[in-house]
Design a protein around this motif. Structure first.
Motif, PDB file in Angstrom:
ATOM      1  N   ALA A 191      -5.666   0.265   5.884  1.00 20.78           N
ATOM      2  CA  ALA A 191      -4.622   0.172   6.905  1.00 20.78           C
ATOM      3  C   ALA A 191      -3.570  -0.857   6.505  1.00 20.78           C
ATOM      4  O   ALA A 191      -2.365  -0.637   6.685  1.00 20.78           O
ATOM      5  CB  ALA A 191      -5.246  -0.185   8.252  1.00 20.78           C
ATOM      6  N   LEU A 192      -3.998  -1.988   5.968  1.00 24.09           N
ATOM      7  CA  LEU A 192      -3.050  -3.020   5.525  1.00 24.09           C
ATOM      8  C   LEU A 192      -2.136  -2.478   4.432  1.00 24.09           C
ATOM      9  O   LEU A 192      -0.924  -2.718   4.441  1.00 24.09           O
ATOM     10  CB  LEU A 192      -3.810  -4.245   5.005  1.00 24.09           C
ATOM     11  N   LEU A 193      -2.703  -1.735   3.502  1.00 23.67           N
ATOM     12  CA  LEU A 193      -1.914  -1.206   2.404  1.00 23.67           C
ATOM     13  C   LEU A 193      -0.974  -0.103   2.889  1.00 23.67           C
ATOM     14  O   LEU A 193       0.189  -0.034   2.455  1.00 23.67           O
ATOM     15  CB  LEU A 193      -2.850  -0.682   1.315  1.00 23.67           C
ATOM     16  N   ALA A 194      -1.441   0.761   3.787  1.00 28.92           N
ATOM     17  CA  ALA A 194      -0.595   1.831   4.298  1.00 28.92           C
ATOM     18  C   ALA A 194       0.594   1.285   5.085  1.00 28.92           C
ATOM     19  O   ALA A 194       1.652   1.918   5.147  1.00 28.92           O
ATOM     20  CB  ALA A 194      -1.417   2.775   5.171  1.00 28.92           C
ATOM     21  N   GLU A 195       0.431   0.135   5.696  1.00 29.51           N
ATOM     22  CA  GLU A 195       1.499  -0.468   6.485  1.00 29.51           C
ATOM     23  C   GLU A 195       2.412  -1.358   5.660  1.00 29.51           C
ATOM     24  O   GLU A 195       3.416  -1.869   6.172  1.00 29.51           O
ATOM     25  CB  GLU A 195       0.890  -1.276   7.635  1.00 29.51           C
ATOM     26  N   ALA A 196       2.084  -1.546   4.390  1.00 25.08           N
ATOM     27  CA  ALA A 196       2.897  -2.410   3.526  1.00 25.08           C
ATOM     28  C   ALA A 196       4.199  -1.706   3.137  1.00 25.08           C
ATOM     29  O   ALA A 196       4.392  -0.515   3.382  1.00 25.08           O
ATOM     30  CB  ALA A 196       2.097  -2.781   2.280  1.00 25.08           C
ATOM     31  N   ASP A 197       5.087  -2.456   2.520  1.00 28.84           N
ATOM     32  CA  ASP A 197       6.409  -1.947   2.147  1.00 28.84           C
ATOM     33  C   ASP A 197       6.326  -1.161   0.846  1.00 28.84           C
ATOM     34  O   ASP A 197       6.863  -1.549  -0.198  1.00 28.84           O
ATOM     35  CB  ASP A 197       7.393  -3.111   2.013  1.00 28.84           C
ATOM     36  N   LEU A 198       5.659  -0.018   0.916  1.00 23.60           N
ATOM     37  CA  LEU A 198       5.470   0.844  -0.242  1.00 23.60           C
ATOM     38  C   LEU A 198       6.624   1.823  -0.373  1.00 23.60           C
ATOM     39  O   LEU A 198       7.384   2.050   0.562  1.00 23.60           O
ATOM     40  CB  LEU A 198       4.170   1.647  -0.083  1.00 23.60           C
ATOM     41  N   ASP A 199       6.692   2.463  -1.532  1.00 22.15           N
ATOM     42  CA  ASP A 199       7.630   3.565  -1.727  1.00 22.15           C
ATOM     43  C   ASP A 199       6.932   4.919  -1.608  1.00 22.15           C
ATOM     44  O   ASP A 199       7.595   5.956  -1.642  1.00 22.15           O
ATOM     45  CB  ASP A 199       8.293   3.446  -3.096  1.00 22.15           C
ATOM     46  N   GLY A 200       5.617   4.898  -1.471  1.00 17.33           N
ATOM     47  CA  GLY A 200       4.883   6.136  -1.285  1.00 17.33           C
ATOM     48  C   GLY A 200       3.395   5.912  -1.307  1.00 17.33           C
ATOM     49  O   GLY A 200       2.917   4.845  -1.724  1.00 17.33           O
ATOM     50  N   LEU A 201       2.663   6.935  -0.841  1.00 16.55           N
ATOM     51  CA  LEU A 201       1.204   6.854  -0.799  1.00 16.55           C
ATOM     52  C   LEU A 201       0.646   8.214  -1.187  1.00 16.55           C
ATOM     53  O   LEU A 201       1.063   9.251  -0.655  1.00 16.55           O
ATOM     54  CB  LEU A 201       0.730   6.449   0.594  1.00 16.55           C
ATOM     55  N   LEU A 202      -0.310   8.215  -2.091  1.00 20.73           N
ATOM     56  CA  LEU A 202      -0.955   9.431  -2.582  1.00 20.73           C
ATOM     57  C   LEU A 202      -2.415   9.364  -2.158  1.00 20.73           C
ATOM     58  O   LEU A 202      -3.153   8.490  -2.602  1.00 20.73           O
ATOM     59  CB  LEU A 202      -0.822   9.531  -4.109  1.00 20.73           C
ATOM     60  N   PHE A 203      -2.820  10.304  -1.317  1.00 20.95           N
ATOM     61  CA  PHE A 203      -4.108  10.205  -0.626  1.00 20.95           C
ATOM     62  C   PHE A 203      -4.988  11.408  -0.917  1.00 20.95           C
ATOM     63  O   PHE A 203      -4.533  12.553  -0.896  1.00 20.95           O
ATOM     64  CB  PHE A 203      -3.856  10.116   0.884  1.00 20.95           C
ATOM     65  N   THR A 204      -6.261  11.147  -1.143  1.00 20.01           N
ATOM     66  CA  THR A 204      -7.295  12.184  -1.177  1.00 20.01           C
ATOM     67  C   THR A 204      -8.405  11.752  -0.232  1.00 20.01           C
ATOM     68  O   THR A 204      -8.959  10.662  -0.382  1.00 20.01           O
ATOM     69  CB  THR A 204      -7.869  12.365  -2.593  1.00 20.01           C
ATOM     70  N   GLY A 205      -8.736  12.605   0.740  1.00 17.84           N
ATOM     71  CA  GLY A 205      -9.776  12.227   1.691  1.00 17.84           C
ATOM     72  C   GLY A 205      -9.845  13.199   2.847  1.00 17.84           C
ATOM     73  O   GLY A 205      -9.475  14.369   2.736  1.00 17.84           O
ATOM     74  N   SER A 206     -10.300  12.707   3.987  1.00 22.14           N
ATOM     75  CA  SER A 206     -10.569  13.560   5.138  1.00 22.14           C
ATOM     76  C   SER A 206      -9.287  13.949   5.858  1.00 22.14           C
ATOM     77  O   SER A 206      -8.263  13.245   5.799  1.00 22.14           O
ATOM     78  CB  SER A 206     -11.505  12.849   6.118  1.00 22.14           C
ATOM     79  N   ALA A 207      -9.352  15.069   6.580  1.00 15.87           N
ATOM     80  CA  ALA A 207      -8.210  15.528   7.365  1.00 15.87           C
ATOM     81  C   ALA A 207      -7.885  14.540   8.477  1.00 15.87           C
ATOM     82  O   ALA A 207      -6.710  14.336   8.820  1.00 15.87           O
ATOM     83  CB  ALA A 207      -8.494  16.908   7.948  1.00 15.87           C
ATOM     84  N   ARG A 208      -8.898  13.908   9.032  1.00 16.89           N
ATOM     85  CA  ARG A 208      -8.672  12.963  10.130  1.00 16.89           C
ATOM     86  C   ARG A 208      -7.843  11.769   9.651  1.00 16.89           C
ATOM     87  O   ARG A 208      -6.854  11.377  10.279  1.00 16.89           O
ATOM     88  CB  ARG A 208     -10.010  12.494  10.701  1.00 16.89           C
ATOM     89  N   THR A 209      -8.236  11.189   8.518  1.00 17.61           N
ATOM     90  CA  THR A 209      -7.494  10.050   7.986  1.00 17.61           C
ATOM     91  C   THR A 209      -6.109  10.482   7.517  1.00 17.61           C
ATOM     92  O   THR A 209      -5.120   9.772   7.729  1.00 17.61           O
ATOM     93  CB  THR A 209      -8.265   9.405   6.819  1.00 17.61           C
ATOM     94  N   GLY A 210      -6.026  11.654   6.899  1.00 19.78           N
ATOM     95  CA  GLY A 210      -4.733  12.151   6.455  1.00 19.78           C
ATOM     96  C   GLY A 210      -3.764  12.342   7.601  1.00 19.78           C
ATOM     97  O   GLY A 210      -2.569  12.040   7.479  1.00 19.78           O
ATOM     98  N   ALA A 211      -4.248  12.837   8.745  1.00 20.18           N
ATOM     99  CA  ALA A 211      -3.382  13.025   9.911  1.00 20.18           C
ATOM    100  C   ALA A 211      -2.865  11.684  10.421  1.00 20.18           C
ATOM    101  O   ALA A 211      -1.701  11.571  10.828  1.00 20.18           O
ATOM    102  CB  ALA A 211      -4.146  13.763  11.012  1.00 20.18           C
ATOM    103  N   ARG A 212      -3.720  10.660  10.397  1.00 17.27           N
ATOM    104  CA  ARG A 212      -3.270   9.334  10.828  1.00 17.27           C
ATOM    105  C   ARG A 212      -2.191   8.796   9.886  1.00 17.27           C
ATOM    106  O   ARG A 212      -1.216   8.182  10.329  1.00 17.27           O
ATOM    107  CB  ARG A 212      -4.457   8.368  10.888  1.00 17.27           C
ATOM    108  N   LEU A 213      -2.353   9.024   8.596  1.00 27.38           N
ATOM    109  CA  LEU A 213      -1.336   8.578   7.647  1.00 27.38           C
ATOM    110  C   LEU A 213      -0.022   9.321   7.864  1.00 27.38           C
ATOM    111  O   LEU A 213       1.059   8.728   7.774  1.00 27.38           O
ATOM    112  CB  LEU A 213      -1.832   8.788   6.216  1.00 27.38           C
TER     113      LEU A 213
END
Length: 473
Positions: A191-213
């Motif tokens: 959560a800390l990393l997803a909320e950081a000032d990134l230029d993008g996020l590449l995710f592999t995982g569950s549909a539930r977590t993906g929907a939150r992202l």
């Protein structure tokens, strides 16, 4: 906060360390941001050389890395070795894909040059899963680095040791400081990393977590988000050429990796009557012969452990819920050794219940019986997911109907559902992804196109409707 990872069968400690906190995330982001300009401006050949060197080191350390993956995840040694080989192959595939899909090209016409180039986004986060702790993150990291991005990798908290081992190989390959770093931890670190000032996020995982992202990124369209999620995948067997061979394909599709592949068959759709009964009889006979044991056991097992003993208990709860709803047990999934994640494969006839549209991430195959082929197609398509689907049939016309009706990103005919080519795109639609397929198409989301019109000299443009200049007096 400190945490540890233990083997899911022996409980042997595999890794122990500290979860990254807010200060760690902020520091890693600042370092990656500072490293980005030089890495992005490095010649493409230099980046390719480092990635190739990483592939060479993977080959040199293949046995050691495979043993670590087996120890950490519980997957059998042969399967862990296959994962490492996929990582090695990904290097060459990613280099070729980057050149084809995100390279440079130009055309000359009328003294003007039109040029297509690609530029990296900046700092990308990669969130990795536990089921392929080397291969799947590698499928994001390699193309991201080739494109010139810097990367912050948060592995699953259930596979920290594999991530650490891969980081060491990248550093040995000559990757400059700050270009790739690993941030260990669980959901809080993510959560800390997803909320950081990134230029993008590449995710592999569950549909539930993906929907939150997806919700979190909805207000920041300037950031790239690539979601690779699971599926409630149907496998249909209809008029197979050989029942025994078809049963073997079903077995592999449902129970490879202890059912912990996102492409595993979750629902088996069969015709009502003798043909479907014969397939089930052959499948149940194969299940009785299937070896389940620790990752390094001899003789070698087909299936290892699910990722934790707690995951095994959760899967048994799901099975109990389906039975309570009216599902009929054909072969009970059960724990084979108390206190471990070793589960025997399970089959459940769910034809007469309202089957929840959920991914069951383990060795439980749910059977649905269809009155005719149209009914079977309806059952197969009755899901919000769209990752994978398969048909086993001797009839090409059946496959034509099947492939036209099913809305999925991976669709196989007379092949295991778990088979996918890295030389093709990999991803799903619906609740399985956000139209950012990986593998051959990963280069697409790791860079953005820049279209330029260029001329070495100024030319007077034609401007219709512009009055002639008044003559000089």
């Amino acid at each position: 906060m400190r945490f540890e990872r233990r083997n899911p069968v022996s409980a042997e400690r595999v890794w122990e360390g500290k979860a990254a906190d807010a200060a760690d995330v902020a520091h890693a982001l600042a370092v990656a941001r500072a490293a980005f300009p030089d890495w992005a401006d490095a010649p493409q050949a230099s980046r390719v050389a480092i990635v190739q060197r990483f592939g060479e080191l993977l080959a040199f350390e293949a046995t050691r890395l495979a043993d670590l993956i087996g120890l950490e995840t519980g997957k059998p040694r042969w399967e862990a070795a296959s994962e490492v080989q996929s990582m090695i192959a990904k290097v060459g595939i990613s280099i070729r894909a980057q050149a084809e899909r995100a390279g440079e090209r130009s055309e000359e016409a009328a003294g003007m040059r039109s040029v297509l180039r690609h530029r990296p986004h900046g700092v990308l986060a990669v969130f990795g899963p536990f089921n392929f702790p080397g291969h799947l993150p590698n499928g994001h990291i390699v193309p991201a680095l080739l494109a010139g991005n810097t990367v912050l990798f948060k592995p699953s908290e259930l596979a920290p040791a594999t991530a650490e081992a891969c980081l060491r190989l990248w550093r040995q390959a000559g990757l400059p400081a700050g270009v790739l770093d690993v941030l260990q931890g669980g959901a809080e670190t993510g959560a800390l990393l997803a909320e950081a000032d990134l230029d993008g996020l590449l995710f592999t995982g569950s549909a539930r977590t993906g929907a939150r992202l997806a919700q979190r990124f909805a207000q920041t369209p300037q950031r790239i988000l690539a979601l690779e999620m699971g599926g409630n995948n149907p496998l249909m067997v209809w008029e197979p050429e050989d029942v025994e061979v078809a049963a073997a394909l079903v077995l592999q599709s449902a129970f490879l990796s202890a059912g912990q592949r996102c492409t595993c068959a979750r629902r088996l759709i069969l015709p009502v009557g003798g043909e479907g009964d014969d397939l089930l009889d052959a499948l149940l006979a194969l299940c009785e012969r299937l070896r389940v044991d620790a990752w390094d056991a001899e003789p070698i097992p087909f299936m290892g452990s699910v990722i934790t003993p707690a995951a095994a208990e959760t899967l048994l709860s799901v099975q109990a819920q389906r039975v309570a709803a009216g599902g009929r047990v054909l072969r009970a999934m059960r724990i084979l050794r108390e206190g471990t994640g070793l589960l025997g494969p399970g089959l459940l006839d769910a034809s007469d219940i309202a089957l929840p549209d959920e991914e069951v991430f383990g060795p439980l195959l749910q059977v649905q019986r269809a009155q005719d082929f149209e009914h079977a197609l309806q059952l197969a398509g009755a899901t919000r997911f769209g990752l994978a689907a398969g048909l086993i049939s001797r009839e090409p016309a059946r496959y034509e109907q099947f492939r036209r009706r099913l809305r999925v990103g991976v669709l196989n005919w007379n092949r295991p559902l778990t088979g996918a080519s890295s030389g093709l795109p990999f991803g799903g639609v619906g609740a399985s992804g956000n139209h950012r397929p990986s593998a051959w198409y990963a280069a697409d989301y790791c860079a953005f196109p820049v279209a330029s019109l260029e001329s070495p000299r100024l030319q007077i443009p034609e401007i219709p409707g512009l009055a002639a200049a008044a003559p000089a007096s």
